[in-house]
Scaffold this motif. Structure first.
Motif, short mmCIF file in Angstrom:
data_model
loop_
_atom_site.label_atom_id
_atom_site.label_comp_id
_atom_site.label_asym_id
_atom_site.label_seq_id
_atom_site.Cartn_x
_atom_site.Cartn_y
_atom_site.Cartn_z
N ILE A 1 1.53 9.22 -5.63
CA ILE A 1 2.77 11.14 -5.16
C ILE A 1 3.74 11.57 -6.31
N GLU A 2 4.43 10.21 -6.71
CA GLU A 2 5.02 10.51 -8.03
C GLU A 2 4.37 10.57 -8.89
N GLU A 3 3.58 10.29 -9.50
CA GLU A 3 2.67 11.17 -10.35
C GLU A 3 2.16 12.21 -10.53
N ALA B 1 12.65 18.94 -8.63
CA ALA B 1 12.74 18.57 -7.28
C ALA B 1 11.23 18.93 -6.12
N PRO B 2 10.21 17.69 -5.64
CA PRO B 2 9.40 18.40 -5.16
C PRO B 2 9.14 19.90 -3.93
N GLN B 3 10.94 20.10 -3.32
CA GLN B 3 10.81 20.72 -2.39
C GLN B 3 11.72 22.45 -3.57
N ASP B 4 11.72 21.86 -4.46
CA ASP B 4 12.14 23.20 -4.98
C ASP B 4 10.54 23.69 -6.10
N ASP C 1 -3.77 27.11 -13.72
CA ASP C 1 -4.48 26.95 -13.33
C ASP C 1 -4.15 25.51 -13.12
N ASN C 2 -4.10 24.98 -14.26
CA ASN C 2 -3.69 23.37 -13.98
C ASN C 2 -2.05 23.04 -12.76
N ILE C 3 -1.39 24.18 -12.83
CA ILE C 3 -1.02 23.81 -11.55
C ILE C 3 -1.46 24.22 -10.49
N ALA C 4 -1.92 24.77 -9.91
CA ALA C 4 -3.14 24.55 -8.36
C ALA C 4 -4.37 23.12 -8.76
N ALA C 5 -4.94 23.29 -9.78
CA ALA C 5 -5.02 21.49 -9.46
C ALA C 5 -3.87 20.65 -9.13
N ALA C 6 -3.01 20.78 -9.89
CA ALA C 6 -2.49 19.67 -9.83
C ALA C 6 -1.36 19.91 -8.22
N ARG C 7 -1.27 20.82 -8.14
CA ARG C 7 -0.75 21.25 -6.40
C ARG C 7 -2.28 20.32 -5.41
N ARG C 8 -3.19 20.15 -5.77
CA ARG C 8 -4.56 19.77 -4.69
C ARG C 8 -4.57 19.02 -4.88
N PHE C 9 -3.84 18.20 -5.90
CA PHE C 9 -3.94 16.39 -5.69
C PHE C 9 -2.58 16.14 -5.06
N TYR C 10 -1.26 16.81 -4.97
CA TYR C 10 -0.06 16.15 -4.70
C TYR C 10 -0.73 16.53 -3.16
N ASN C 11 -0.64 17.34 -2.70
CA ASN C 11 -1.23 17.61 -1.62
C ASN C 11 -1.97 16.63 -1.04
N THR C 12 -3.70 16.00 -1.33
CA THR C 12 -4.03 15.21 -0.85
C THR C 12 -3.94 14.13 -0.19
N GLU C 13 -2.54 13.61 -1.78
CA GLU C 13 -1.95 12.23 -1.68
C GLU C 13 -1.25 11.95 -0.27
N ILE C 14 -0.50 13.38 -0.06
CA ILE C 14 0.66 13.78 0.77
C ILE C 14 -0.11 13.26 2.03
N SER D 1 1.36 -1.03 0.45
CA SER D 1 -0.08 0.01 -0.08
C SER D 1 0.58 1.29 -0.02
N PHE D 2 2.15 1.47 0.90
CA PHE D 2 2.40 2.08 0.96
C PHE D 2 3.53 2.34 -0.82
N LYS D 3 3.53 1.17 -1.23
CA LYS D 3 4.29 1.80 -2.46
C LYS D 3 3.10 2.60 -3.69
N ARG D 4 2.36 2.02 -3.10
CA ARG D 4 1.16 2.16 -4.30
C ARG D 4 0.86 3.85 -3.98
N GLN D 5 0.82 4.13 -2.61
CA GLN D 5 0.35 5.54 -2.23
C GLN D 5 2.20 6.58 -3.21
N GLU D 6 3.24 6.30 -2.42
CA GLU D 6 3.83 6.42 -3.53
C GLU D 6 4.16 6.84 -4.78
#
Length: 204
Positions: A53-55, A102-105, A148-161, A45-50
């Motif tokens: 997040i990578e996607e 990198a995500p931190q950047d 707009d696409n970045i904002a949407a992708a940011r929301r998806f990313y933060n949800t998975e995180i 499950s961890f691997k699937r979640q990671e």
């Protein structure tokens, strides 16, 4: 005098019947099997979640680069008419970095785009005819679409995180997470500068 029963003082070899042994052994095997199944399932499950997040990380990377490239096209299409500072040209060119961001950047990279986009928009204010051209308007619209696409992708990313961080800190999953030496991941939060509106005059 009270009667005291005579104790049978002898060594007795304790023996369990086969059925009793079978029940105990099967319970042990069953418990071990379930534990291993849950442990392996949790790690998978961890691997699937990671992977998710990578996607989402890749989606943000693509949109940030697309926005930077579109800004570069805007500068290229207008620099023959406008006197950009060399510093601005160098900064815009430097946004075309090689390799994955990198995500931190993410926040820092987005802030650099917004800073230079603001400079370009200010310069365009002095060229109303150029600002009203179809090429410039299309490029500016593409930049807004990217945001707009970045904002949407940011929301998806933060949800998975958020899901990942919650799971690896919850018992019993935390045991598997600890053995795998996992750690929580950082959210993609816009900097104060990135939260400010970047005014893009589309001429509408």
């Amino acid at each position: 005098m009270a009667h005291e029963p005579k104790l049978k003082n002898e060594i007795i070899v304790v023996k369990a019947n086969r059925f009793g042994k079978f029940i105990v052994y099967m319970s042990f095997v069953f418990t071990l099997t379930i534990t291993l199944w849950l442990y392996i399932g949790t790690k998978n499950s961890f691997k699937r979640q990671e992977q998710k997040i990578e996607e989402t990380t890749s989606d943000i990377d693509v949109q940030l680069r697309r926005r930077a490239d579109t800004l570069m096209k805007l500068v290229d299409s207008t620099k023959s008419y406008m006197n950009y500072e060399n510093k601005t040209l160098l900064e815009v060119t430097s946004l075309r970095t090689s390799g994955k961001i990198a995500p931190q950047d993410f926040a820092e990279y987005e802030n650099k785009i917004n800073t230079n986009l603001g400079k370009v928009n200010i310069a365009l204010e002095n060229y109303p005819n150029l600002r009203a051209s179809e090429v410039v308007k299309e490029l500016q619209k593409a930049i807004v679409d990217c945001e707009d696409n970045i904002a949407a992708a940011r929301r998806f990313y933060n949800t998975e995180i958020r899901k990942f961080n919650a799971q690896i800190q919850t018992w019993p999953a935390i045991v598997a997470a600890s053995n795998a030496k996992l750690e929580t991941k950082m959210f993609f939060e816009a900097t104060p500068e990135a939260r400010e509106d970047i005014k893009v005059d589309l001429g509408f």
